[in-house]
Design a protein around this motif. Structure first.
Motif, PDB file in Angstrom:
ATOM      1  N   THR A  66       0.810  -1.224   0.000  1.00 40.23           N
ATOM      2  CA  THR A  66       0.000   0.000   0.000  1.00 40.23           C
ATOM      3  C   THR A  66       0.843   1.273   0.000  1.00 40.23           C
ATOM      4  OG1 THR A  66      -0.158  -0.262   2.406  1.00 40.23           O
ATOM      5  CG2 THR A  66      -2.032  -1.026   1.087  1.00 40.23           C
ATOM      6  N   CYS A  67       2.163   1.145  -0.001  1.00 42.71           N
ATOM      7  CA  CYS A  67       3.033   2.325  -0.068  1.00 42.71           C
ATOM      8  C   CYS A  67       2.805   3.043  -1.394  1.00 42.71           C
ATOM      9  CB  CYS A  67       4.492   1.887   0.048  1.00 42.71           C
ATOM     10  SG  CYS A  67       5.703   3.214  -0.158  1.00 42.71           S
ATOM     11  N   THR A  68       2.549   4.336  -1.346  1.00 45.31           N
ATOM     12  CA  THR A  68       2.333   5.082  -2.585  1.00 45.31           C
ATOM     13  C   THR A  68       3.671   5.474  -3.213  1.00 45.31           C
ATOM     14  OG1 THR A  68       2.265   7.257  -1.526  1.00 45.31           O
ATOM     15  CG2 THR A  68       0.181   6.030  -1.652  1.00 45.31           C
ATOM     16  N   ILE A  69       3.618   5.836  -4.473  1.00 47.57           N
ATOM     17  CA  ILE A  69       4.825   6.291  -5.169  1.00 47.57           C
ATOM     18  C   ILE A  69       5.378   7.536  -4.485  1.00 47.57           C
ATOM     19  CG2 ILE A  69       5.787   6.968  -7.387  1.00 47.57           C
ATOM     20  CD1 ILE A  69       4.657   4.063  -7.195  1.00 47.57           C
ATOM     21  N   ALA A  70       4.502   8.421  -4.060  1.00 46.57           N
ATOM     22  CA  ALA A  70       4.945   9.646  -3.382  1.00 46.57           C
ATOM     23  C   ALA A  70       5.651   9.313  -2.074  1.00 46.57           C
ATOM     24  CB  ALA A  70       3.758  10.563  -3.131  1.00 46.57           C
ATOM     25  N   GLN A  71       5.122   8.378  -1.305  1.00 42.02           N
ATOM     26  CA  GLN A  71       5.760   7.996  -0.041  1.00 42.02           C
ATOM     27  C   GLN A  71       7.117   7.359  -0.280  1.00 42.02           C
ATOM     28  OE1 GLN A  71       2.502   5.529   1.337  1.00 42.02           O
ATOM     29  NE2 GLN A  71       1.928   7.018   2.910  1.00 42.02           N
ATOM     30  N   LEU A  72       7.207   6.504  -1.282  1.00 41.71           N
ATOM     31  CA  LEU A  72       8.479   5.856  -1.584  1.00 41.71           C
ATOM     32  C   LEU A  72       9.496   6.879  -2.065  1.00 41.71           C
ATOM     33  CD1 LEU A  72      10.019   3.182  -1.768  1.00 41.71           C
ATOM     34  CD2 LEU A  72       9.190   2.962  -4.122  1.00 41.71           C
ATOM     35  N   SER A  73       9.064   7.833  -2.866  1.00 41.89           N
ATOM     36  CA  SER A  73       9.955   8.876  -3.357  1.00 41.89           C
ATOM     37  C   SER A  73      10.507   9.708  -2.204  1.00 41.89           C
ATOM     38  CB  SER A  73       9.212   9.772  -4.349  1.00 41.89           C
ATOM     39  OG  SER A  73       9.994  10.885  -4.714  1.00 41.89           O
ATOM     40  N   ARG A  74       9.641  10.092  -1.280  1.00 38.28           N
ATOM     41  CA  ARG A  74      10.103  10.877  -0.126  1.00 38.28           C
ATOM     42  C   ARG A  74      11.109  10.094   0.692  1.00 38.28           C
ATOM     43  NH1 ARG A  74       4.641  12.666  -0.023  1.00 38.28           N
ATOM     44  NH2 ARG A  74       4.065  11.065   1.496  1.00 38.28           N
ATOM     45  N   GLY A  76      13.103   7.671  -0.384  1.00 36.93           N
ATOM     46  CA  GLY A  76      14.331   7.522  -1.143  1.00 36.93           C
ATOM     47  C   GLY A  76      15.199   8.757  -1.128  1.00 36.93           C
ATOM     48  N   ARG A  77      14.569   9.939  -1.154  1.00 40.33           N
ATOM     49  CA  ARG A  77      15.357  11.175  -1.174  1.00 40.33           C
ATOM     50  C   ARG A  77      16.072  11.433   0.145  1.00 40.33           C
ATOM     51  NH1 ARG A  77      10.650  13.160  -3.799  1.00 40.33           N
ATOM     52  NH2 ARG A  77      10.069  14.343  -1.936  1.00 40.33           N
ATOM     53  N   GLY A  78      15.580  10.868   1.231  1.00 39.19           N
ATOM     54  CA  GLY A  78      16.225  11.068   2.525  1.00 39.19           C
ATOM     55  C   GLY A  78      17.044   9.878   2.989  1.00 39.19           C
ATOM     56  N   TRP A  79      17.223   8.897   2.140  1.00 38.87           N
ATOM     57  CA  TRP A  79      17.899   7.649   2.484  1.00 38.87           C
ATOM     58  C   TRP A  79      19.345   7.724   2.037  1.00 38.87           C
ATOM     59  CZ3 TRP A  79      17.117   2.585  -0.618  1.00 38.87           C
ATOM     60  CH2 TRP A  79      17.471   1.479   0.156  1.00 38.87           C
ATOM     61  N   ASP A  80      20.273   7.152   2.820  1.00 41.54           N
ATOM     62  CA  ASP A  80      21.691   7.302   2.486  1.00 41.54           C
ATOM     63  C   ASP A  80      22.342   6.009   2.002  1.00 41.54           C
ATOM     64  OD1 ASP A  80      21.732   5.870   4.808  1.00 41.54           O
ATOM     65  OD2 ASP A  80      23.047   7.234   5.925  1.00 41.54           O
ATOM     66  N   PRO A  82      23.755   3.225  -0.641  1.00 38.37           N
ATOM     67  CA  PRO A  82      24.324   3.381  -1.986  1.00 38.37           C
ATOM     68  C   PRO A  82      23.298   3.224  -3.102  1.00 38.37           C
ATOM     69  CG  PRO A  82      25.801   2.090  -0.614  1.00 38.37           C
ATOM     70  CD  PRO A  82      24.552   2.284   0.191  1.00 38.37           C
ATOM     71  N   ALA A  83      22.297   2.363  -2.898  1.00 46.99           N
ATOM     72  CA  ALA A  83      21.285   2.134  -3.938  1.00 46.99           C
ATOM     73  C   ALA A  83      20.142   3.145  -3.884  1.00 46.99           C
ATOM     74  CB  ALA A  83      20.723   0.719  -3.813  1.00 46.99           C
ATOM     75  N   ALA A  84      20.205   4.108  -2.966  1.00 46.66           N
ATOM     76  CA  ALA A  84      19.096   5.059  -2.799  1.00 46.66           C
ATOM     77  C   ALA A  84      18.733   5.814  -4.075  1.00 46.66           C
ATOM     78  CB  ALA A  84      19.417   6.040  -1.674  1.00 46.66           C
ATOM     79  N   PRO A  85      19.695   6.268  -4.893  1.00 47.06           N
ATOM     80  CA  PRO A  85      19.316   7.005  -6.107  1.00 47.06           C
ATOM     81  C   PRO A  85      18.384   6.226  -7.033  1.00 47.06           C
ATOM     82  CG  PRO A  85      21.657   7.270  -5.666  1.00 47.06           C
ATOM     83  CD  PRO A  85      21.162   6.224  -4.719  1.00 47.06           C
ATOM     84  N   LEU A  86      18.491   4.910  -7.005  1.00 43.79           N
ATOM     85  CA  LEU A  86      17.656   4.097  -7.887  1.00 43.79           C
ATOM     86  C   LEU A  86      16.177   4.221  -7.542  1.00 43.79           C
ATOM     87  CD1 LEU A  86      17.741   2.090 -10.234  1.00 43.79           C
ATOM     88  CD2 LEU A  86      17.906   0.254  -8.545  1.00 43.79           C
ATOM     89  N   VAL A  87      15.875   4.428  -6.269  1.00 43.84           N
ATOM     90  CA  VAL A  87      14.474   4.576  -5.844  1.00 43.84           C
ATOM     91  C   VAL A  87      13.843   5.770  -6.546  1.00 43.84           C
ATOM     92  CG1 VAL A  87      12.947   5.055  -3.898  1.00 43.84           C
ATOM     93  CG2 VAL A  87      14.838   3.446  -3.624  1.00 43.84           C
ATOM     94  N   GLU A  88      14.500   6.908  -6.482  1.00 37.49           N
ATOM     95  CA  GLU A  88      13.947   8.103  -7.110  1.00 37.49           C
ATOM     96  C   GLU A  88      13.934   7.988  -8.627  1.00 37.49           C
ATOM     97  OE1 GLU A  88      12.280  12.050  -7.065  1.00 37.49           O
ATOM     98  OE2 GLU A  88      12.361  10.327  -5.717  1.00 37.49           O
TER      99      GLU A  88
END
Length: 274
Positions: A66-74, A76-80, A82-88
């Motif tokens: 049920t995680c929305t794209i907006a929630q996942l994007s937020r 990912g942008r605050g995650w450190d 190494p693979a974090a850029p792939l989320v956004e």
């Protein structure tokens, strides 16, 4: 769009026996986008209270269906990691309005099983595992790369629920490379290739989506050369596996996939390091 065949909406927190004509309701962006004449009842997951994204003690990441794209994007942008850029990058491949971003769910994108689904690309590339729950409570796990079996087809039994996708800690520590191609500037993905370099043994995984009817995740003990990569893709993806629709002919999709895969290989392999 009004779903004039739906007679009832039930809260998923109060289970009811599954019957023909039932469907799980997450964000509803697909269900309400076109007529659904077979549906009679929706089982709403909106109040389940699942955490959208959870970092688990072992370092893995659990993403609720049920995680929305907006929630996942937020997140990912605050995650450190190494693979974090792939989320956004994958969220941005979801070319949609802010209204869709705030309603569409990760689970819905996976269960629609469209070749261009960017949450399929993300979870398959990072070796994600889908947790599925049957009506009797039985749980089973399926690799995200195997969950989608064809265009619009998935490994999901009648009444079975996609609960979450877990991304292993090891994949999250790897370097990634992302390439995408569309026929139009703001068009649906015609080819999407993701590379992931293992931080421990140097192995390379190259995941192909959008261009093919299902995900293909190719694993190499060591990064291959240009010709080796092309041969591996040619051996893994049969002619019938290249997708064909208004967003790209199979020949074009194959050409772009080979081109993007070489860019990914070069970026992540030793001869791509500057």
């Amino acid at each position: 769009m009004d779903l004039n065949t739906v007679l009832d909406v039930r809260d998923a927190r109060s289970p009811v026996p599954w019957r023909p004509g039932d469907a799980w309701l997450g964000g509803g962006t697909y269900l309400f986008s076109e007529p659904q004449p077979r549906l009679r009842r929706l089982v709403d997951l909106g109040r389940m209270g699942w955490d959208p994204v959870r970092e688990l003690p072992d370092g893995s990441l659990e993403i609720a269906a049920t995680c929305t794209i907006a929630q996942l994007s937020r997140f990912g942008r605050g995650w450190d990691a190494p693979a974090a850029p792939l989320v956004e990058q994958c969220c941005r491949a979801f070319l949609a309005s802010f209204k869709i971003w705030n309603m569409a769910t990760v689970g819905g994108n996976l269960c629609n099983a469209l070749p261009a689904g960017p949450m399929i690309s993300l979870t398959a590339a990072l070796d994600g595992v889908c947790l599925l729950r049957a009506q009797d409570g039985t749980l089973r796990r399926v690799k995200a790369a195997d969950f989608v079996t064809g265009a619009g087809c998935k490994d999901l039994a009648e009444g079975e629920l996609l609960r979450s996708v877990t991304l292993p800690a090891r994949s999250l520590r790897g370097r990634t490379a992302f390439r995408q191609a569309s026929l139009y500037g703001l068009g649906r993905s015609g080819a999407l290739v993701i590379g992931s370099l293992d931080p421990l043994d140097g192995s390379l995984a190259v995941t192909i989506t959008a261009a093919t009817v299902r995900p293909f995740r190719l694993w190499f003990a060591l990064p291959p050369g240009r010709s080796g990569l092309r041969r591996a893709i040619g051996s893994a993806v049969a002619e019938r596996d290249w997708f064909d629709d208004i967003h790209g002919l199979p020949e074009w999709r194959r050409h772009m996939t080979l081109h993007l895969a070489e860019q990914v290989r070069h970026e992540l392999s030793r001869d791509g390091v500057r």
